[in-house]
Design a protein around this motif. Structure first.
Motif, PDB file in Angstrom:
ATOM      1  N   LYS A   7      -7.881   2.274  17.706  1.00 61.74           N
ATOM      2  CA  LYS A   7      -7.478   3.607  18.143  1.00 61.74           C
ATOM      3  C   LYS A   7      -6.949   4.457  16.984  1.00 61.74           C
ATOM      4  N   TYR A   8      -6.165   3.845  16.107  1.00 58.55           N
ATOM      5  CA  TYR A   8      -5.566   4.567  14.984  1.00 58.55           C
ATOM      6  C   TYR A   8      -5.946   3.891  13.666  1.00 58.55           C
ATOM      7  N   LEU A   9      -6.071   4.696  12.617  1.00 56.85           N
ATOM      8  CA  LEU A   9      -6.304   4.130  11.291  1.00 56.85           C
ATOM      9  C   LEU A   9      -5.000   3.534  10.784  1.00 56.85           C
ATOM     10  N   GLN A  10      -5.086   2.339  10.251  1.00 51.13           N
ATOM     11  CA  GLN A  10      -3.929   1.653   9.690  1.00 51.13           C
ATOM     12  C   GLN A  10      -4.240   1.304   8.235  1.00 51.13           C
ATOM     13  N   PRO A  11      -3.919   2.215   7.307  1.00 48.81           N
ATOM     14  CA  PRO A  11      -4.255   1.983   5.898  1.00 48.81           C
ATOM     15  C   PRO A  11      -3.710   0.661   5.351  1.00 48.81           C
ATOM     16  N   ALA A  12      -2.583   0.197   5.850  1.00 50.19           N
ATOM     17  CA  ALA A  12      -2.029  -1.071   5.367  1.00 50.19           C
ATOM     18  C   ALA A  12      -2.956  -2.245   5.692  1.00 50.19           C
TER      19      ALA A  12
ATOM     20  N   LEU B 124      -9.185  -2.604   0.643  1.00 51.25           N
ATOM     21  CA  LEU B 124     -10.257  -2.086  -0.218  1.00 51.25           C
ATOM     22  C   LEU B 124     -10.294  -0.561  -0.217  1.00 51.25           C
ATOM     23  N   MET B 125     -10.058   0.031   0.956  1.00 47.64           N
ATOM     24  CA  MET B 125     -10.014   1.491   1.036  1.00 47.64           C
ATOM     25  C   MET B 125      -8.832   2.020   0.229  1.00 47.64           C
ATOM     26  N   THR B 126      -7.686   1.352   0.336  1.00 49.37           N
ATOM     27  CA  THR B 126      -6.497   1.770  -0.404  1.00 49.37           C
ATOM     28  C   THR B 126      -6.745   1.681  -1.907  1.00 49.37           C
ATOM     29  N   MET B 127      -7.359   0.576  -2.350  1.00 51.16           N
ATOM     30  CA  MET B 127      -7.654   0.403  -3.772  1.00 51.16           C
ATOM     31  C   MET B 127      -8.632   1.476  -4.254  1.00 51.16           C
ATOM     32  N   THR B 128      -9.649   1.773  -3.469  1.00 48.73           N
ATOM     33  CA  THR B 128     -10.637   2.779  -3.844  1.00 48.73           C
ATOM     34  C   THR B 128     -10.001   4.160  -3.957  1.00 48.73           C
ATOM     35  N   CYS B 129      -9.174   4.518  -2.992  1.00 48.78           N
ATOM     36  CA  CYS B 129      -8.505   5.825  -3.038  1.00 48.78           C
ATOM     37  C   CYS B 129      -7.588   5.936  -4.244  1.00 48.78           C
ATOM     38  N   THR B 130      -6.869   4.866  -4.537  1.00 54.83           N
ATOM     39  CA  THR B 130      -5.985   4.862  -5.705  1.00 54.83           C
ATOM     40  C   THR B 130      -6.788   5.043  -6.985  1.00 54.83           C
ATOM     41  N   ALA B 131      -7.902   4.338  -7.093  1.00 55.25           N
ATOM     42  CA  ALA B 131      -8.749   4.462  -8.284  1.00 55.25           C
ATOM     43  C   ALA B 131      -9.275   5.889  -8.427  1.00 55.25           C
ATOM     44  N   LEU B 132      -9.717   6.473  -7.336  1.00 58.10           N
ATOM     45  CA  LEU B 132     -10.220   7.853  -7.387  1.00 58.10           C
ATOM     46  C   LEU B 132      -9.122   8.827  -7.799  1.00 58.10           C
ATOM     47  N   ASP B 133      -7.929   8.631  -7.274  1.00 62.01           N
ATOM     48  CA  ASP B 133      -6.804   9.495  -7.644  1.00 62.01           C
ATOM     49  C   ASP B 133      -6.473   9.368  -9.119  1.00 62.01           C
ATOM     50  N   GLN B 134      -6.450   8.142  -9.634  1.00 62.18           N
ATOM     51  CA  GLN B 134      -6.121   7.923 -11.041  1.00 62.18           C
ATOM     52  C   GLN B 134      -7.172   8.543 -11.961  1.00 62.18           C
ATOM     53  N   VAL B 135      -8.427   8.349 -11.634  1.00 67.94           N
ATOM     54  CA  VAL B 135      -9.506   8.885 -12.466  1.00 67.94           C
ATOM     55  C   VAL B 135      -9.501  10.410 -12.453  1.00 67.94           C
ATOM     56  N   SER B 136      -9.221  11.000 -11.311  1.00 71.31           N
ATOM     57  CA  SER B 136      -9.258  12.459 -11.224  1.00 71.31           C
ATOM     58  C   SER B 136      -8.189  13.119 -12.086  1.00 71.31           C
TER      59      SER B 136
END
Length: 88
Positions: free
Chosen positions: A7-12, A16-28
């Motif tokens: 029903k709800y997204l639980q990023p915790a 893998l999604m958290t790691m990918t988002c972090t990598a994208l943020d760092q690279v940007s």
């Protein structure tokens, strides 16, 4: 990960999604730095190790078809075409 969300997204629960988002943020924040660091690994990239055409013509041809465009892109954008090592 995404399929396991109900029903709800639980990023915790999505490492893998958290790691990918972090990598994208760092690279940007520092794209040039990451581009330069990534180029250091190009010489050991799989796309630079090709089958010897005298030993396996079919595989060599497939590698050419798969990777020639990538090598041309690198040459066009960075000024040098990657070196290719031949062998089994």
């Amino acid at each position: 990960e995404w399929d396991a969300q109900k029903k709800y997204l639980q990023p915790a629960q999505m490492p893998l999604m958290t790691m990918t988002c972090t990598a994208l943020d760092q690279v940007s924040m520092h794209p040039i730095n990451y581009q330069e660091q990534s180029l250091n690994y190009l010489t050991t990239d799989t796309t630079c190790f090709w089958a010897d055409p005298t030993e396996d013509r079919v595989l060599h041809r497939r590698q050419q078809q798969a990777w020639d465009d990538l090598h041309e892109f690198v040459e066009e954008h960075f000024g040098n075409k990657p070196s290719i090592a031949m062998g089994a």
